[in-house]
Enzyme design. Sequence first.
Site, PDB file in Angstrom:
ATOM      1  N   CYS A 114       5.344  -0.112   7.528  1.00 54.09           N
ATOM      2  CA  CYS A 114       5.076   1.042   6.654  1.00 54.09           C
ATOM      3  C   CYS A 114       6.339   1.338   5.853  1.00 54.09           C
ATOM      4  O   CYS A 114       7.443   1.313   6.407  1.00 54.09           O
ATOM      5  CB  CYS A 114       4.705   2.248   7.518  1.00 54.09           C
ATOM      6  N   LEU A 115       6.165   1.636   4.576  1.00 55.18           N
ATOM      7  CA  LEU A 115       7.326   1.936   3.731  1.00 55.18           C
ATOM      8  C   LEU A 115       8.051   3.200   4.188  1.00 55.18           C
ATOM      9  O   LEU A 115       9.214   3.395   3.851  1.00 55.18           O
ATOM     10  CB  LEU A 115       6.903   2.078   2.264  1.00 55.18           C
TER      11      LEU A 115
ATOM     12  N   GLN B 229       3.151   9.922   0.966  1.00 61.32           N
ATOM     13  CA  GLN B 229       4.444   9.242   1.152  1.00 61.32           C
ATOM     14  C   GLN B 229       5.418   9.529   0.006  1.00 61.32           C
ATOM     15  O   GLN B 229       6.613   9.266   0.140  1.00 61.32           O
ATOM     16  CB  GLN B 229       4.240   7.729   1.282  1.00 61.32           C
TER      17      GLN B 229
ATOM     18  N   HIS C 116      -4.769   1.718   7.201  1.00 58.24           N
ATOM     19  CA  HIS C 116      -3.413   2.260   7.296  1.00 58.24           C
ATOM     20  C   HIS C 116      -3.198   3.381   6.281  1.00 58.24           C
ATOM     21  O   HIS C 116      -2.696   4.463   6.617  1.00 58.24           O
ATOM     22  CB  HIS C 116      -2.416   1.109   7.072  1.00 58.24           C
ATOM     23  N   GLU C 117      -3.585   3.116   5.030  1.00 58.77           N
ATOM     24  CA  GLU C 117      -3.333   4.108   3.978  1.00 58.77           C
ATOM     25  C   GLU C 117      -4.217   5.339   4.158  1.00 58.77           C
ATOM     26  O   GLU C 117      -3.765   6.469   3.951  1.00 58.77           O
ATOM     27  CB  GLU C 117      -3.536   3.485   2.589  1.00 58.77           C
TER      28      GLU C 117
ATOM     29  N   HIS D 121      -2.888   7.757   6.604  1.00 57.97           N
ATOM     30  CA  HIS D 121      -1.819   8.630   6.091  1.00 57.97           C
ATOM     31  C   HIS D 121      -2.380   9.968   5.605  1.00 57.97           C
ATOM     32  O   HIS D 121      -1.710  10.996   5.706  1.00 57.97           O
ATOM     33  CB  HIS D 121      -1.103   7.957   4.912  1.00 57.97           C
TER      34      HIS D 121
ATOM     35  N   GLY E  20       0.835  -1.187   0.000  1.00 54.76           N
ATOM     36  CA  GLY E  20       0.000   0.000   0.000  1.00 54.76           C
ATOM     37  C   GLY E  20       0.871   1.237   0.000  1.00 54.76           C
ATOM     38  O   GLY E  20       2.031   1.189   0.419  1.00 54.76           O
TER      39      GLY E  20
END
Length: 146
Positions: free
Chosen positions: A89-90, A51, A131-132, A135, A46
């Site tokens: 998370c990236l 990000q 999660h996304e 953000h 995701g």
Amino acid sequence: MAILNIIKEGDETLRKISRPVTEITPRILTLLDDMKDTMHHADGCGLAAVQVGVLRRIVIVEVEPGVLYELINPRIVAFAGEQREEEGCLSLPGKQGRTKRPYAVTVRALNRHGEEIEVSGQGLLARAFCHEIDHLDGKLYIDRLV
Ligand code: ZN
């Protein structure tokens, strides 16, 4: 298509609120394509536009290879149950933590054609949606550790 730089925890951009998309321009479509390439390149499931430094309400999710969700202005309209699982998370590479999330969620959004869509997910998919979408409001999973 391009691989974009993923910003990391500590960059204050990650804590900002993303703005809604008012018009789906060619630039937005290119961003969606670049986000997909960037997510695949980083081996993630995701990615939110913030990000890659773009404060727009856009996320992509792909927890099952080949099943890509592109969600513009997404919002959770229903949720049920609870799950406590490890999350990463990236933007926080190499880290993981256990969070509390709904077990199932339903999300309304626009797709890349500007059509209103509704998608539902359980388990990992629900976690990824939450999660996304978090953000977009400047929230990270580390805010929800249990
Ligand atoms: Zn993340």
